[in-house]
Write a protein that holds these residues in place. Structure first.
Motif: not given
Length: 313
Positions: A145-156, A289-291
């Motif tokens: 199981r791989v988990t990558l920690q992103i950020s709310i900054a990925a929503n801008q 991130l949806r594309g």
């Protein structure tokens, strides 16, 4: 009235080998302590040996029976990443969980990694992606199981496809968002390719919301001699319950990494307003991130820049 702590149950993790980056302080240390206390065999790669030893002592104070080993890793150096990959591969032990939590944020001026990449892009994304590539046989052996920690900054912001290392016009916040969107696209593409090729790996994304974590502190190594200006306000809003705490910020990654069942391709974060704080829960994936085409494009760009290749099948 005292604020009621937010928490989740962590299942027993005895016999589970977990690699966690960024576990030597702040939110990462909270994650490391919870995993170790649940019985995991924890691999803790660190850049700073002194911080690593302090983290190890803190973990063992809370979990005296913890099985934790420190390793050397500088995510801003592909040579260091390759060296850790070679060491762990030579040991031949499967890795069951990988949590890519380490990161850097907002250097006041453009800086580069040892390999010439913009520092945030090179550390937050390329270093982790290269490490996953080097460890792929161990991750496959552990059906990881791989988990990558992103950020709310990925929503801008957006991926700077034409200038991924921000050489022509540097914007620190834009480069940070770019690094986290890139990281998220790569993680989701890893999950898709694993399913198609039968690698047995599942990959999820998580984000911590906003909390007074160590990312906001003075970082002399980044050229930041004092805490970020927003640190005081974020601390106040955290105390008032509007934002998360250091302890709650790590819970989405823990949920993504340890919830039983097939969790691949999912996104976890706080469930409060705009994801700033709250209880950890599955979230709607950010539009950036949806594309699937963007995922494939980032996968190819990542291999090209790191020169770490993944099997096509």
């Amino acid at each position: 009235m005292p604020r009621r702590p937010i928490d989740i149950a962590i299942p027993p993790l005895h016999g589970t080998r977990i690699l966690l980056t960024g576990g030597s302080d702040g939110m990462g240390l909270v994650i490391a302590t919870r995993l170790a206390a649940a019985g995991a065999e924890l691999i803790l790669p660190v850049r700073n040996p002194r911080k690593g030893e302090a983290a190890l002592a803190a973990i063992r104070e809370r979990a005296p029976e913890a099985t934790v080993t420190l390793r050397t890793l500088d995510l801003s150096s592909l040579e260091s990443v390759a060296a850790l990959g070679e060491t762990l591969t030579s040991e031949g032990e499967p890795i069951h969980v990988f949590i890519g939590n380490a990161g850097v944020m907002h250097p006041p001026e453009r800086q580069t990694t040892r390999d010439g990449f913009e520092l945030q892009f090179g550390t937050n994304h390329l270093g982790h992606a290269a490490l996953i590539g080097h460890l792929l046989p161990l991750l496959r052996a552990g059906r990881a199981r791989v988990t990558l920690q992103i950020s709310i900054a990925a929503n801008q912001g957006a991926v700077n496809w034409d200038d991924p290392n921000w050489e022509r016009s540097y914007d620190s916040m834009g480069a940070y968002s770019h690094s986290k969107i890139s990281y998220g696209l790569f993680g989701l593409e890893l999950d898709r390719r694993s399913r198609e090729a039968g690698w047995g790996i599942t990959a999820n994304l998580s984000h911590p919301g906003v909390a007074p974590t160590s990312l906001l502190d003075a970082r002399p190594e980044l050229g930041r001699d004092r805490a970020m200006r927003a640190r005081g306000l974020i601390t106040l809003l955290s105390r008032l319950g509007v934002l998360g705490t250091v302890a709650s910020a790590g819970l989405p990654a823990l949920m993504a990494a340890t919830t039983p069942g097939d969790q691949g391709g999912k996104f976890f974060g706080p469930d409060g307003i705009r994801g700033l704080g709250g209880r950890p829960a599955e979230q709607t994936l950010y539009s950036r991130l949806r594309g699937a085409d963007d995922g494939r494009r980032m996968w190819d760009l990542t291999q090209q820049l790191t020169r770490v290749t993944f099997p096509s099948a």
